[in-house]
Design a protein around this motif. Structure first.
Motif, PDB file in Angstrom:
ATOM      1  N   PHE A  63       0.825  -1.198   0.000  1.00 46.55           N
ATOM      2  CA  PHE A  63       0.000   0.000   0.000  1.00 46.55           C
ATOM      3  C   PHE A  63       0.864   1.255   0.000  1.00 46.55           C
ATOM      4  N   GLU A  64       2.150   1.147  -0.395  1.00 49.55           N
ATOM      5  CA  GLU A  64       3.033   2.315  -0.430  1.00 49.55           C
ATOM      6  C   GLU A  64       2.530   3.365  -1.409  1.00 49.55           C
ATOM      7  N   GLU A  65       1.871   2.933  -2.456  1.00 49.74           N
ATOM      8  CA  GLU A  65       1.304   3.849  -3.444  1.00 49.74           C
ATOM      9  C   GLU A  65       0.366   4.865  -2.790  1.00 49.74           C
ATOM     10  N   VAL A  66      -0.334   4.415  -1.730  1.00 46.93           N
ATOM     11  CA  VAL A  66      -1.253   5.288  -1.008  1.00 46.93           C
ATOM     12  C   VAL A  66      -0.508   6.207  -0.048  1.00 46.93           C
ATOM     13  N   LEU A  67       0.564   5.705   0.561  1.00 47.50           N
ATOM     14  CA  LEU A  67       1.328   6.512   1.507  1.00 47.50           C
ATOM     15  C   LEU A  67       1.928   7.748   0.847  1.00 47.50           C
ATOM     16  N   ALA A  68       2.119   7.693  -0.466  1.00 51.42           N
ATOM     17  CA  ALA A  68       2.697   8.818  -1.195  1.00 51.42           C
ATOM     18  C   ALA A  68       1.805  10.053  -1.183  1.00 51.42           C
ATOM     19  N   ALA A  69       0.563   9.918  -0.701  1.00 51.73           N
ATOM     20  CA  ALA A  69      -0.319  11.079  -0.576  1.00 51.73           C
ATOM     21  C   ALA A  69       0.110  12.002   0.562  1.00 51.73           C
ATOM     22  N   SER A  70       0.981  11.528   1.433  1.00 47.68           N
ATOM     23  CA  SER A  70       1.478  12.353   2.536  1.00 47.68           C
ATOM     24  C   SER A  70       2.748  13.083   2.121  1.00 47.68           C
ATOM     25  N   PRO A  71       2.803  14.403   2.297  1.00 46.84           N
ATOM     26  CA  PRO A  71       4.028  15.151   1.955  1.00 46.84           C
ATOM     27  C   PRO A  71       5.227  14.713   2.788  1.00 46.84           C
ATOM     28  N   GLN A  72       4.970  14.120   3.964  1.00 50.78           N
ATOM     29  CA  GLN A  72       6.064  13.690   4.825  1.00 50.78           C
ATOM     30  C   GLN A  72       6.679  12.361   4.375  1.00 50.78           C
ATOM     31  N   TYR A  73       5.992  11.672   3.451  1.00 53.26           N
ATOM     32  CA  TYR A  73       6.494  10.373   3.010  1.00 53.26           C
ATOM     33  C   TYR A  73       7.342  10.544   1.759  1.00 53.26           C
ATOM     34  N   VAL A  74       8.527   9.955   1.785  1.00 46.96           N
ATOM     35  CA  VAL A  74       9.411  10.006   0.621  1.00 46.96           C
ATOM     36  C   VAL A  74       9.176   8.751  -0.204  1.00 46.96           C
ATOM     37  N   CYS A  75       8.592   8.925  -1.383  1.00 48.07           N
ATOM     38  CA  CYS A  75       8.215   7.798  -2.227  1.00 48.07           C
ATOM     39  C   CYS A  75       9.315   7.496  -3.242  1.00 48.07           C
ATOM     40  N   CYS A  76       9.661   6.256  -3.461  1.00 44.90           N
ATOM     41  CA  CYS A  76       9.087   5.021  -2.947  1.00 44.90           C
ATOM     42  C   CYS A  76      10.192   3.970  -2.943  1.00 44.90           C
ATOM     43  N   THR A  77      10.069   2.942  -2.118  1.00 46.62           N
ATOM     44  CA  THR A  77      11.125   1.949  -1.972  1.00 46.62           C
ATOM     45  C   THR A  77      10.649   0.508  -2.098  1.00 46.62           C
ATOM     46  N   PHE A  78       9.331   0.277  -2.125  1.00 44.24           N
ATOM     47  CA  PHE A  78       8.834  -1.092  -2.201  1.00 44.24           C
ATOM     48  C   PHE A  78       9.032  -1.671  -3.592  1.00 44.24           C
ATOM     49  N   ARG A  79       9.423  -2.972  -3.616  1.00 40.09           N
ATOM     50  CA  ARG A  79       9.524  -3.712  -4.872  1.00 40.09           C
ATOM     51  C   ARG A  79       8.651  -4.959  -4.779  1.00 40.09           C
ATOM     52  N   GLY A  80       7.794  -5.173  -5.789  1.00 41.35           N
ATOM     53  CA  GLY A  80       6.977  -6.372  -5.829  1.00 41.35           C
ATOM     54  C   GLY A  80       7.838  -7.616  -5.928  1.00 41.35           C
ATOM     55  N   SER A  81       7.253  -8.770  -5.552  1.00 40.22           N
ATOM     56  CA  SER A  81       8.035  -9.998  -5.598  1.00 40.22           C
ATOM     57  C   SER A  81       7.134 -11.217  -5.623  1.00 40.22           C
ATOM     58  N   VAL A  82       7.756 -12.355  -5.926  1.00 42.08           N
ATOM     59  CA  VAL A  82       7.138 -13.670  -5.789  1.00 42.08           C
ATOM     60  C   VAL A  82       8.051 -14.495  -4.910  1.00 42.08           C
ATOM     61  N   VAL A  83       7.465 -15.160  -3.906  1.00 42.53           N
ATOM     62  CA  VAL A  83       8.234 -15.958  -2.958  1.00 42.53           C
ATOM     63  C   VAL A  83       7.791 -17.414  -3.073  1.00 42.53           C
ATOM     64  N   ALA A  84       8.752 -18.322  -3.144  1.00 41.48           N
ATOM     65  CA  ALA A  84       8.472 -19.762  -3.153  1.00 41.48           C
ATOM     66  C   ALA A  84       8.838 -20.334  -1.787  1.00 41.48           C
ATOM     67  N   LEU A  85       7.870 -21.015  -1.138  1.00 39.03           N
ATOM     68  CA  LEU A  85       8.066 -21.576   0.191  1.00 39.03           C
ATOM     69  C   LEU A  85       7.817 -23.075   0.167  1.00 39.03           C
ATOM     70  N   ASN A  86       8.560 -23.792   0.994  1.00 36.84           N
ATOM     71  CA  ASN A  86       8.273 -25.207   1.217  1.00 36.84           C
ATOM     72  C   ASN A  86       6.936 -25.283   1.944  1.00 36.84           C
ATOM     73  N   ALA A  87       5.942 -25.917   1.340  1.00 41.17           N
ATOM     74  CA  ALA A  87       4.601 -25.907   1.915  1.00 41.17           C
ATOM     75  C   ALA A  87       4.528 -26.646   3.244  1.00 41.17           C
ATOM     76  N   ALA A  88       5.438 -27.576   3.484  1.00 37.00           N
ATOM     77  CA  ALA A  88       5.419 -28.348   4.726  1.00 37.00           C
ATOM     78  C   ALA A  88       6.040 -27.598   5.892  1.00 37.00           C
ATOM     79  N   THR A  89       7.047 -26.757   5.596  1.00 37.41           N
ATOM     80  CA  THR A  89       7.803 -26.105   6.667  1.00 37.41           C
ATOM     81  C   THR A  89       7.739 -24.584   6.645  1.00 37.41           C
TER      82      THR A  89
END
Length: 596
Positions: free
Chosen positions: A256-282
């Protein structure tokens, strides 16, 4: 996408703990009294209960932004905004009969275990799986209703397995008997349930995403198996339903960083989208692939390209296909508003095909925060749905996907994503365009159009003197396209909102198909079944009403959005009440079956 955010400005001013109106004016009004882009309207906040608002501030997507508020201040602003609705009923009020709760899991062939019902994400349920044919559609009647929690907009698509319905409310994950709706067990996560539910039949486990964590829960007992954090960015969230294949869980990460950019105090932007692969058992991480490259020292971060939808798995090539959203800040990347192909074993990027270059956008562009808005910005044309892997015959295949731009695309997965065709069916916009999911069957793809629009109405209670309301004359429609060419086979006109309040004909919800019929929900609260051959309406039920809930008290039906209907075992299940963007709020899970 940003369809779930309660945005609060962070400021340094001291405010009385009891002055909820003052807190709202100082921290909230700048966005909610005149919202832009994906920011919820004031009326949407006022439709929530104080408990729901406090839950969002303390455990939800606004936890970080509300960190400066005391408990008394959070309560004060929640009481000021929220209506004094009834307290939620006990989730155990309809416990299954003694001796049957936590009973051994049933083996059943009737299941809908993930977002798209299959790894190709076509949202087509077979005749055997659905237990329902087109002749039975007009006989569907309400069997039971369940309240997911007062004031909690349902955003979690159910999963069906082992004779149970697994569904998330704002606070809890429920396992219900599929036939009666009685409660098998309730699990209380640390954060709200944000994603749809995915089930592993082999592992007898249930998976879902929350703020930025992935949970695995025992399907038989509701006990936590493991919890893992998918991303450490403070604005990261998981909206996409996890996908599981051969013991590996694939999770898309958005923010939701895209929304935080509506604040003048927030310096946009640092988030990067990703895909994570996890062992489903652990829950152990096998690999993680970011959708934008890590910046070089001293360079500005390439941000955004969030993954809002569940990945699609190609068993032929052992490849994962994911769709991405826009960039939040300069520089633009080729991986935003795109389809990415990843090696399922390693996460290596194999190819990318971009639909909309240069789509750099954040809410600061709409609220006048020039320091955060790129000089040349786009129109927020994310992909909010996964690509469907469909057969074209003669060994040929296509990845078909609708975009918020109002355009449907087809790409060749066997030729590096080469474009095959594109077809515009709507005008597009920040709220869609084409939103959460399409369906495919027998050489056709079925695409619902949102194109929701907001207007204004006089409101003396608002500091601005007006409020935003849904335009009852704009949006909606269902389209059947030839999967090979994109030609329109038929289109069904949107419904009429004449004489109805909080109504929009927009069809944002995911589409579901069974043999001979297509199910599509609307912001007006109607769930309709259309003939797959002609588009004629076979069945139409208005879900906007109160229901006697099997877990006690009343459940309220409302707008259909974000999640789609699920068909399994002769039943259709749908959540009703997503009113965040001016629609009708509610909290209901509804189960329909054939009347005998």
């Amino acid at each position: 996408m940003r369809r779930i955010f309660l945005f609060l400005f962070c400021c340094a001013c001291a405010i009385s703990a009891q002055d909820g109106a003052g807190i709202y004016r100082a921290r909230c009004a700048a966005c909610h009294d005149k919202p832009a882009g994906r920011v919820p309207t004031l009326s949407a906040l006022q439709a929530m209960t104080p408990a729901a608002i406090v839950n969002t501030l303390e455990r939800g997507s606004m936890k970080t932004q509300a960190a400066g508020l005391t408990e008394a201040e959070r309560t004060a602003v929640a009481d000021y905004l929220g209506h004094a609705g009834p307290k939620p009923e006990s989730p155990r009020a309809n416990a299954c009969p003694a001796g049957e709760t936590n009973r051994a899991l049933k083996n059943t062939r009737f299941a809908w275990t993930n977002w798209g019902v299959n790894s190709e994400n076509t949202r087509f349920q077979t005749l055997e799986g659905a237990g329902l044919n087109v002749a039975g559609i007009p006989k569907l009647k309400l069997k039971w209703a369940f309240s997911l929690g007062k004031g909690m907009a349902p955003r979690s698509q159910p999963a069906i397995a082992f004779g149970r319905v697994f569904v998330g409310g704002e606070r809890d994950l429920y396992a219900l008997d599929a036939q009666s709706g009685c409660t098998e067990w309730v699990f209380h996560p640390d954060e709200p349930v944000r994603s749809g539910i995915s089930v592993s039949i082999d592992q007898q486990a249930v998976f879902f995403g929350s703020h930025a964590s992935v949970y695995a829960v025992n399907a038989g007992t509701g006990k936590l198996l493991w919890k893992k954090q998918a991303d450490t960015h403070p604005a990261a969230i998981i909206t996409a339903t996890p996908a599981i294949h051969a013991g590996v869980l694939y999770v898309g990460v958005s923010s939701f960083e895209e929304v935080l950019a509506a604040s003048p105090q927030y310096v946009c932007c640092t988030f990067r989208g990703s895909v994570v692969a996890l062992n489903a058992a652990t829950g152990d991480q096998l690999w993680k692939t970011y959708t934008t490259a890590e910046p070089a020292p001293g360079k500005h971060n390439a941000s955004g390209a969030a993954v809002w939808s569940t990945p699609t798995f190609d068993e032929k090539r052992n490849v994962l296909y994911v769709s991405t959203g826009d960039n939040y800040s300069d520089p633009a990347t080729k991986t935003s508003d795109a389809i990415l192909a990843l090696d399922a074993k390693t996460g290596k990027l194999l190819w990318t095909q971009q639909a909309t270059p240069g789509d750099i956008y954040n809410i600061g562009c709409d609220t006048g925060v020039k320091s955060n808005c790129p000089a040349s910005h786009g129109r927020d044309f994310d992909f909010g749905q996964p690509p469907m892997l469909v057969s074209l015959g003669n060994g040929k295949r296509a990845l078909v996907i609708g975009q918020k731009s109002g355009i449907v695309y087809a790409f060749d997965p066997d030729a590096g994503g080469t474009p095959i065709w594109s077809r515009r069916i709507g005008q597009g916009g920040a709220l869609g365009g084409i939103q959460w999911g399409s369906a495919a069957e027998a050489g056709r793809v079925f695409v619902a159009l949102s194109d929701v629009r907001l207007g204004t109405a006089s409101d003396k209670s608002s500091p601005q003197g007006f409020r935003l309301v849904l335009d009852p004359a704009k949006g909606g429609g269902l389209f059947a396209l030839d999967a090979a060419t994109g030609e329109v086979a038929w289109s069904a006109k949107p419904s009429s909102c004449e004489g109805r309040k909080l109504c929009s004909p927009a069809q944002s919800a995911p589409v579901t198909a069974i043999p001979g019929a297509v199910l599509s929900g609307s912001v007006d609260g109607h769930l309709r079944a259309y003939s797959a051959e002609t588009g004629a309406i076979l069945w139409d039920v208005n879900t906007v009403r109160k229901y006697d809930a099997v877990n006690g008290g009343k459940a309220q039906g409302g707008s259909l959005d974000v999640t789609g209907p699920v068909a399994a075992g002769g039943m259709i299940y749908v959540t009703s009440g997503y009113g965040t963007w001016g629609g009708t709020p509610g909290d209901a899970l509804l189960a329909f079956g054939e009347s005998k």
